[in-house]
Design a protein around this motif. Structure first.
Motif, PDB file in Angstrom:
ATOM      1  N   GLN A 122      73.563  17.785  57.595  1.00 34.00           N
ATOM      2  CA  GLN A 122      73.519  18.884  58.358  1.00 34.00           C
ATOM      3  C   GLN A 122      71.850  19.352  58.234  1.00 34.00           C
ATOM      4  N   GLU A 123      71.129  19.218  57.420  1.00 33.85           N
ATOM      5  CA  GLU A 123      69.725  19.366  57.377  1.00 33.85           C
ATOM      6  C   GLU A 123      68.816  18.619  58.363  1.00 33.85           C
ATOM      7  N   GLU A 124      69.375  17.406  58.501  1.00 34.88           N
ATOM      8  CA  GLU A 124      68.565  16.608  59.429  1.00 34.88           C
ATOM      9  C   GLU A 124      69.012  17.023  60.987  1.00 34.88           C
ATOM     10  N   LEU A 125      70.171  17.305  61.098  1.00 33.45           N
ATOM     11  CA  LEU A 125      70.832  17.868  62.492  1.00 33.45           C
ATOM     12  C   LEU A 125      70.044  19.201  62.979  1.00 33.45           C
ATOM     13  N   ILE A 126      69.671  20.129  61.784  1.00 32.87           N
ATOM     14  CA  ILE A 126      69.217  21.202  61.994  1.00 32.87           C
ATOM     15  C   ILE A 126      67.620  20.981  62.225  1.00 32.87           C
ATOM     16  N   GLN A 127      67.278  19.956  61.631  1.00 33.16           N
ATOM     17  CA  GLN A 127      65.601  19.693  62.010  1.00 33.16           C
ATOM     18  C   GLN A 127      65.398  19.155  63.359  1.00 33.16           C
ATOM     19  N   LYS A 128      66.619  18.242  63.673  1.00 33.88           N
ATOM     20  CA  LYS A 128      66.365  17.607  64.966  1.00 33.88           C
ATOM     21  C   LYS A 128      66.585  18.603  66.181  1.00 33.88           C
ATOM     22  N   ARG A 129      67.488  19.531  65.944  1.00 32.52           N
ATOM     23  CA  ARG A 129      67.962  20.282  66.882  1.00 32.52           C
ATOM     24  C   ARG A 129      66.954  21.308  67.099  1.00 32.52           C
ATOM     25  N   GLN A 134      62.045  23.957  69.690  1.00 36.71           N
ATOM     26  CA  GLN A 134      60.738  24.807  69.555  1.00 36.71           C
ATOM     27  C   GLN A 134      59.862  24.749  70.585  1.00 36.71           C
ATOM     28  N   PRO A 135      59.735  23.677  71.598  1.00 39.96           N
ATOM     29  CA  PRO A 135      58.854  23.919  72.470  1.00 39.96           C
ATOM     30  C   PRO A 135      59.194  24.979  73.881  1.00 39.96           C
ATOM     31  N   TYR A 136      60.360  25.404  73.453  1.00 33.37           N
ATOM     32  CA  TYR A 136      60.869  26.504  74.506  1.00 33.37           C
ATOM     33  C   TYR A 136      61.087  27.715  74.302  1.00 33.37           C
ATOM     34  N   VAL A 137      60.802  27.799  72.895  1.00 35.52           N
ATOM     35  CA  VAL A 137      61.209  29.221  72.264  1.00 35.52           C
ATOM     36  C   VAL A 137      59.851  29.771  71.554  1.00 35.52           C
ATOM     37  N   SER A 138      59.535  31.112  71.754  1.00 34.12           N
ATOM     38  CA  SER A 138      58.235  31.495  71.160  1.00 34.12           C
ATOM     39  C   SER A 138      58.515  32.170  69.635  1.00 34.12           C
ATOM     40  N   GLY A 139      59.672  32.592  69.526  1.00 32.30           N
ATOM     41  CA  GLY A 139      59.994  33.272  68.195  1.00 32.30           C
ATOM     42  C   GLY A 139      60.657  32.499  67.264  1.00 32.30           C
ATOM     43  N   PRO A 140      61.170  32.952  66.283  1.00 29.02           N
ATOM     44  CA  PRO A 140      62.157  32.304  65.350  1.00 29.02           C
ATOM     45  C   PRO A 140      63.515  31.943  65.683  1.00 29.02           C
ATOM     46  N   ILE A 141      64.076  30.866  65.564  1.00 24.43           N
ATOM     47  CA  ILE A 141      65.423  30.477  66.031  1.00 24.43           C
ATOM     48  C   ILE A 141      66.476  31.159  64.995  1.00 24.43           C
ATOM     49  N   LEU A 142      67.254  31.879  65.637  1.00 20.42           N
ATOM     50  CA  LEU A 142      68.011  33.064  64.957  1.00 20.42           C
ATOM     51  C   LEU A 142      69.422  32.311  64.835  1.00 20.42           C
ATOM     52  N   ILE A 143      69.982  31.409  65.562  1.00 18.49           N
ATOM     53  CA  ILE A 143      71.339  31.009  65.497  1.00 18.49           C
ATOM     54  C   ILE A 143      71.401  29.910  64.694  1.00 18.49           C
ATOM     55  N   ASN A 144      72.668  29.671  64.058  1.00 20.04           N
ATOM     56  CA  ASN A 144      73.030  28.533  62.868  1.00 20.04           C
ATOM     57  C   ASN A 144      72.990  27.211  63.832  1.00 20.04           C
ATOM     58  N   LEU A 145      72.105  26.347  63.905  1.00 18.75           N
ATOM     59  CA  LEU A 145      72.108  25.146  64.796  1.00 18.75           C
ATOM     60  C   LEU A 145      73.101  24.174  64.317  1.00 18.75           C
ATOM     61  N   ALA A 146      73.315  24.491  62.839  1.00 17.81           N
ATOM     62  CA  ALA A 146      74.494  23.264  62.439  1.00 17.81           C
ATOM     63  C   ALA A 146      75.752  23.385  62.891  1.00 17.81           C
ATOM     64  N   VAL A 147      76.195  24.434  62.918  1.00 13.85           N
ATOM     65  CA  VAL A 147      77.722  25.099  63.378  1.00 13.85           C
ATOM     66  C   VAL A 147      77.932  24.792  64.947  1.00 13.85           C
ATOM     67  N   LEU A 148      77.034  24.718  65.770  1.00 12.82           N
ATOM     68  CA  LEU A 148      77.196  24.321  67.037  1.00 12.82           C
ATOM     69  C   LEU A 148      77.500  22.950  67.383  1.00 12.82           C
ATOM     70  N   SER A 149      78.522  22.593  68.204  1.00 15.51           N
ATOM     71  CA  SER A 149      79.076  21.242  68.757  1.00 15.51           C
ATOM     72  C   SER A 149      77.889  20.736  69.779  1.00 15.51           C
ATOM     73  N   ASP A 150      78.085  19.544  69.834  1.00 21.07           N
ATOM     74  CA  ASP A 150      76.923  18.808  70.678  1.00 21.07           C
ATOM     75  C   ASP A 150      76.784  19.392  71.835  1.00 21.07           C
ATOM     76  N   THR A 151      78.083  19.817  72.624  1.00 25.54           N
ATOM     77  CA  THR A 151      78.095  20.461  73.974  1.00 25.54           C
ATOM     78  C   THR A 151      77.608  21.828  74.028  1.00 25.54           C
ATOM     79  N   GLU A 152      77.832  22.606  72.796  1.00 23.50           N
ATOM     80  CA  GLU A 152      77.162  23.789  72.687  1.00 23.50           C
ATOM     81  C   GLU A 152      75.732  23.883  72.749  1.00 23.50           C
TER      82      GLU A 152
END
Length: 311
Positions: A122-129, A134-152
């Motif tokens: 899960q941590e590796e997935l979060i880091q990867k996502r 990161q290149p396309y956002v200017s602020g902190p990422i507020l959503i939980n990236l681990a709970v999203l499916s690949d499609t989402e």
């Protein structure tokens, strides 16, 4: 769901013979420890398919935990009223407890291998996502990236990328518009500068022409005034000469007239003086009046003689 059976130990604290040696008192707990010491090495889990070993590790850990809890209860029961033996009891129990805790920790590692592995993934997935976003956002990422499916996640990444590109495009257009305005402003500034320079050149040329005309007029006026001054001087000199000539002639005439008049007056004055002297005073006889008259006549005659000498 698999469950573990609580370990029943043949120890009744209320009936415990405290005079027994401690190794006899704690023998049931030592037996449980020895039992799982031998088996713990075979319960090390390194793969996800070792589900049986994971279950056995859990059973072993729970049995050890029950034994440890009972051990602490036994120790506390013995401590009551036996403070003299507290140190030895605590030391004996501590030694076993430390070994049990170490063994529990070892078994917990095996028991939670799948959970830790999942957490690591899960941590590796979060880091990867996060790295992808990161290149396309200017602020902190507020959503939980681990709970999203690949499609989402792919959809979120595409949205973020599109928003970022739209922002870049807007910034690019703004930059181009600003640059165009700056270029237009610079062109207008240069045009105004050239226009002002041309006006200044024309004004300077007009000033030079006016100055030349003024100098020319001044020179002509100076020449005219010089000529007028010269003519006036010549005329004055001629007039002065004529005046002097007339004056000299008048003075000569006046002098001649004075001379002639003087000659005439001199003769007249001589005759008058002679007549004054020839006035008969003797007929008056000797008296004060005669004397005074003679004196006055002499004075007049002397005055006339003085005037005659000056002529």
């Amino acid at each position: 769901m698999n469950t573990t059976t609580a370990v029943e130990l043949p120890v009744d604290v209320s009936q415990l013979d405290t005079a027994k040696p401690l190794d006899v008192v704690f023998l049931p707990f030592q037996s449980v420890l020895d039992k799982w010491k031998e088996k713990a090495s075979s319960l090390t889990v390194t793969r996800l398919d070792q589900t049986a070993e994971m279950f056995k590790a859990r059973s072993a850990r729970l049995e050890l935990k029950d034994a440890r809890v009972t051990l602490d209860k036994t120790r506390k029961g013995m401590v009551e009223g036996l403070k003299a033996r507290t140190g030895k009891i605590d030391e004996a129990a501590r030694t076993i407890r430390v070994e049990m805790e170490k063994l529990e920790a070892q078994l917990l590692e095996s028991e939670l291998f799948a959970e830790r592995h999942a957490k690591k993934l899960q941590e590796e997935l979060i880091q990867k996502r996060s790295a992808a976003l990161q290149p396309y956002v200017s602020g902190p990422i507020l959503i939980n990236l681990a709970v999203l499916s690949d499609t989402e996640f792919d959809a979120s990444l595409a949205d973020a990328k599109a928003a970022h590109e739209a922002k870049l495009e807007a910034a690019r257009k703004e930059t181009l518009e600003r640059a165009a305005k700056e270029v237009a402003a610079e062109i207008e500034r240069l045009r105004l500068k050239a226009e002002n320079e041309e006006l200044q050149r024309q004004a300077a040329e007009s000033m030079r022409a006016a100055r030349a005309e003024r100098l020319k007029a001044d020179a002509a006026e100076k020449d005219r005034k010089a000529l007028e001054t010269k003519v006036a001087a010549e005329r004055k000199a001629e007039a002065d000469a004529a005046i002097k000539s007339r004056r000299d002639e008048q003075e000569r005439i006046q002098a001649e007239a004075i001379r002639l008049a003087a000659e005439t007056d001199k003769e007249k004055l001589k005759a008058i003086s002679f007549l004054i002297r020839d006035i008969p005073t003797k007929s008056l006889g000797v008296s004060d009046h005669r004397t005074e008259l003679e004196w006055r006549l002499n004075q007049i005659s002397s005055w006339l003689d003085g005037i005659i000498k000056t002529l």
